[in-house]
Design a protein around this motif. Sequence first.
Motif, PDB file in Angstrom:
ATOM      1  N   ASP A 189      28.886  32.101  19.536  1.00 55.03           N
ATOM      2  CA  ASP A 189      28.892  33.563  19.442  1.00 55.03           C
ATOM      3  C   ASP A 189      29.663  34.193  20.591  1.00 55.03           C
ATOM      4  OD1 ASP A 189      27.572  36.261  18.468  1.00 55.03           O
ATOM      5  OD2 ASP A 189      27.242  36.168  20.637  1.00 55.03           O
ATOM      6  N   THR A 190      29.409  33.706  21.807  1.00 50.30           N
ATOM      7  CA  THR A 190      30.002  34.290  23.006  1.00 50.30           C
ATOM      8  C   THR A 190      30.638  33.182  23.829  1.00 50.30           C
ATOM      9  OG1 THR A 190      28.316  36.030  23.078  1.00 50.30           O
ATOM     10  CG2 THR A 190      29.554  35.619  25.106  1.00 50.30           C
ATOM     11  N   LEU A 191      31.855  33.414  24.269  1.00 53.46           N
ATOM     12  CA  LEU A 191      32.530  32.443  25.126  1.00 53.46           C
ATOM     13  C   LEU A 191      32.730  33.061  26.505  1.00 53.46           C
ATOM     14  CD1 LEU A 191      33.844  29.615  25.217  1.00 53.46           C
ATOM     15  CD2 LEU A 191      36.042  30.762  24.826  1.00 53.46           C
ATOM     16  N   LEU A 192      32.197  32.387  27.498  1.00 51.95           N
ATOM     17  CA  LEU A 192      32.390  32.816  28.884  1.00 51.95           C
ATOM     18  C   LEU A 192      33.417  31.902  29.533  1.00 51.95           C
ATOM     19  CD1 LEU A 192      28.645  33.268  29.930  1.00 51.95           C
ATOM     20  CD2 LEU A 192      30.171  34.936  28.860  1.00 51.95           C
ATOM     21  N   VAL A 193      34.300  32.470  30.299  1.00 47.90           N
ATOM     22  CA  VAL A 193      35.229  31.682  31.101  1.00 47.90           C
ATOM     23  C   VAL A 193      34.967  32.029  32.562  1.00 47.90           C
ATOM     24  CG1 VAL A 193      37.614  31.044  31.554  1.00 47.90           C
ATOM     25  CG2 VAL A 193      36.950  31.776  29.250  1.00 47.90           C
ATOM     26  N   VAL A 194      34.530  31.034  33.331  1.00 52.51           N
ATOM     27  CA  VAL A 194      34.254  31.239  34.747  1.00 52.51           C
ATOM     28  C   VAL A 194      35.535  30.956  35.522  1.00 52.51           C
ATOM     29  CG1 VAL A 194      32.867  30.536  36.737  1.00 52.51           C
ATOM     30  CG2 VAL A 194      31.844  30.585  34.446  1.00 52.51           C
ATOM     31  N   LEU A 195      35.901  31.902  36.374  1.00 47.05           N
ATOM     32  CA  LEU A 195      37.146  31.825  37.131  1.00 47.05           C
ATOM     33  C   LEU A 195      36.853  31.725  38.620  1.00 47.05           C
ATOM     34  CD1 LEU A 195      38.892  34.818  35.332  1.00 47.05           C
ATOM     35  CD2 LEU A 195      39.055  32.405  34.696  1.00 47.05           C
ATOM     36  N   ALA A 196      37.703  30.976  39.335  1.00 46.41           N
ATOM     37  CA  ALA A 196      37.612  30.875  40.784  1.00 46.41           C
ATOM     38  C   ALA A 196      38.705  31.724  41.415  1.00 46.41           C
ATOM     39  CB  ALA A 196      37.755  29.423  41.228  1.00 46.41           C
ATOM     40  N   ASP A 197      38.332  32.507  42.398  1.00 50.85           N
ATOM     41  CA  ASP A 197      39.266  33.402  43.073  1.00 50.85           C
ATOM     42  C   ASP A 197      39.882  32.686  44.271  1.00 50.85           C
ATOM     43  OD1 ASP A 197      40.679  35.393  44.272  1.00 50.85           O
ATOM     44  OD2 ASP A 197      38.983  36.759  44.563  1.00 50.85           O
ATOM     45  N   THR A 198      41.115  32.224  44.133  1.00 50.42           N
ATOM     46  CA  THR A 198      41.743  31.465  45.217  1.00 50.42           C
ATOM     47  C   THR A 198      42.111  32.346  46.407  1.00 50.42           C
ATOM     48  OG1 THR A 198      43.959  31.701  44.246  1.00 50.42           O
ATOM     49  CG2 THR A 198      42.667  29.787  43.583  1.00 50.42           C
ATOM     50  N   LYS A 199      42.189  33.661  46.219  1.00 49.85           N
ATOM     51  CA  LYS A 199      42.526  34.537  47.331  1.00 49.85           C
ATOM     52  C   LYS A 199      41.333  34.831  48.236  1.00 49.85           C
ATOM     53  CE  LYS A 199      46.671  36.922  45.776  1.00 49.85           C
ATOM     54  NZ  LYS A 199      47.475  36.286  46.823  1.00 49.85           N
ATOM     55  N   ALA A 200      40.157  34.340  47.861  1.00 54.33           N
ATOM     56  CA  ALA A 200      38.999  34.504  48.740  1.00 54.33           C
ATOM     57  C   ALA A 200      39.054  33.527  49.912  1.00 54.33           C
ATOM     58  CB  ALA A 200      37.707  34.302  47.956  1.00 54.33           C
ATOM     59  N   PHE A 201      40.038  32.634  49.899  1.00 51.10           N
ATOM     60  CA  PHE A 201      40.167  31.608  50.941  1.00 51.10           C
ATOM     61  C   PHE A 201      41.614  31.560  51.396  1.00 51.10           C
ATOM     62  CE2 PHE A 201      36.680  30.621  48.194  1.00 51.10           C
ATOM     63  CZ  PHE A 201      35.651  30.335  49.072  1.00 51.10           C
ATOM     64  N   VAL A 202      41.818  31.388  52.687  1.00 51.83           N
ATOM     65  CA  VAL A 202      43.176  31.485  53.223  1.00 51.83           C
ATOM     66  C   VAL A 202      43.583  30.285  54.077  1.00 51.83           C
ATOM     67  CG1 VAL A 202      43.182  33.991  53.178  1.00 51.83           C
ATOM     68  CG2 VAL A 202      42.345  32.820  55.218  1.00 51.83           C
ATOM     69  N   GLU A 203      42.681  29.359  54.312  1.00 49.16           N
ATOM     70  CA  GLU A 203      43.000  28.200  55.140  1.00 49.16           C
ATOM     71  C   GLU A 203      43.170  26.959  54.280  1.00 49.16           C
ATOM     72  OE1 GLU A 203      43.691  28.637  58.134  1.00 49.16           O
ATOM     73  OE2 GLU A 203      42.823  30.615  58.507  1.00 49.16           O
TER      74      GLU A 203
END
Length: 286
Positions: A189-203
């Motif tokens: 019924d519902t499809l969730l796509v979980v995303l990772a934010d690569t800009k939350a990390f800089v090192e």
Amino acid sequence: MFERADETNSARARLRKDAHALEKGLSLPDIQPFFGRTKIVKLIADIDAARSNLSLDPDREIAESVLSAYGQWHHENGYSDAFVEDVRARFPASEEYAKLGGTIGLVKAGADANSSGFDATVLSRRTVRNFTDKPVPREEIEAAIRVAWTSPSVCNRQPWAVSITQEKSDVARLLKWQAGNRGFSESIDTLLVVLADTKAFVEDYEIFEPFVDAGIFSGVLVNALHARGIGSCCLNLCVSHGVAERIISELDAPQHFFPIMMIGCGYPQNDVQVAISARGQSVIVS
């Protein structure tokens, strides 16, 4: 992999990281007076820079509230110098600040919480691959996401986002990029796509953190769905970078996000059969 451009997401990550470092210092059993001055100077500069970006207002206000708590702790415990007094003057104590940052007393779970609450929910969850055609209200999905949003993350950077798709044709279009949904995809019924934010990390040494934190978030999310009677099936996205880019493009999401998991959701059939999924012996390395 990580862009160091001074963009909104990177600025948000810096505000969260440095504010949380001060919160951690205020939560230690033996707080060191006047700690974190170099970090405070940097945080104040980031706060001032953030004033011109309205989308950073919530994170800026949290950072300000942490500095308010820092000054208030020193005042209440009799520690003072010109630096602390300047922090107190810029970020005075207020009821609004007290709700956003600093520390609060821990609310402990009841004595029977393990047996009757969380443990029972987690232990009863199974992957569901047979859903009814009853629509799942979007507000129920969003309520589960709000619970998952409290998941721990490194320096409280919360490097995740979720796409919610409930239109059947859109669900089918997205599932073509995932290879493990055959035989039951039509009932999702519902499809969730979980995303990772690569800009939350800089090192460079943080290269895996977006995926670790978004994975923790996903685990909490499927249990929050289960607690609401919503079945779910985690669908891995071990795909090439090119396929990941196509998924991001189809979601019309910013390019600095990376898809780490699809989660198929729906109400389970009454007579649904699920895999036992027996677990091996726990491996504990002492």
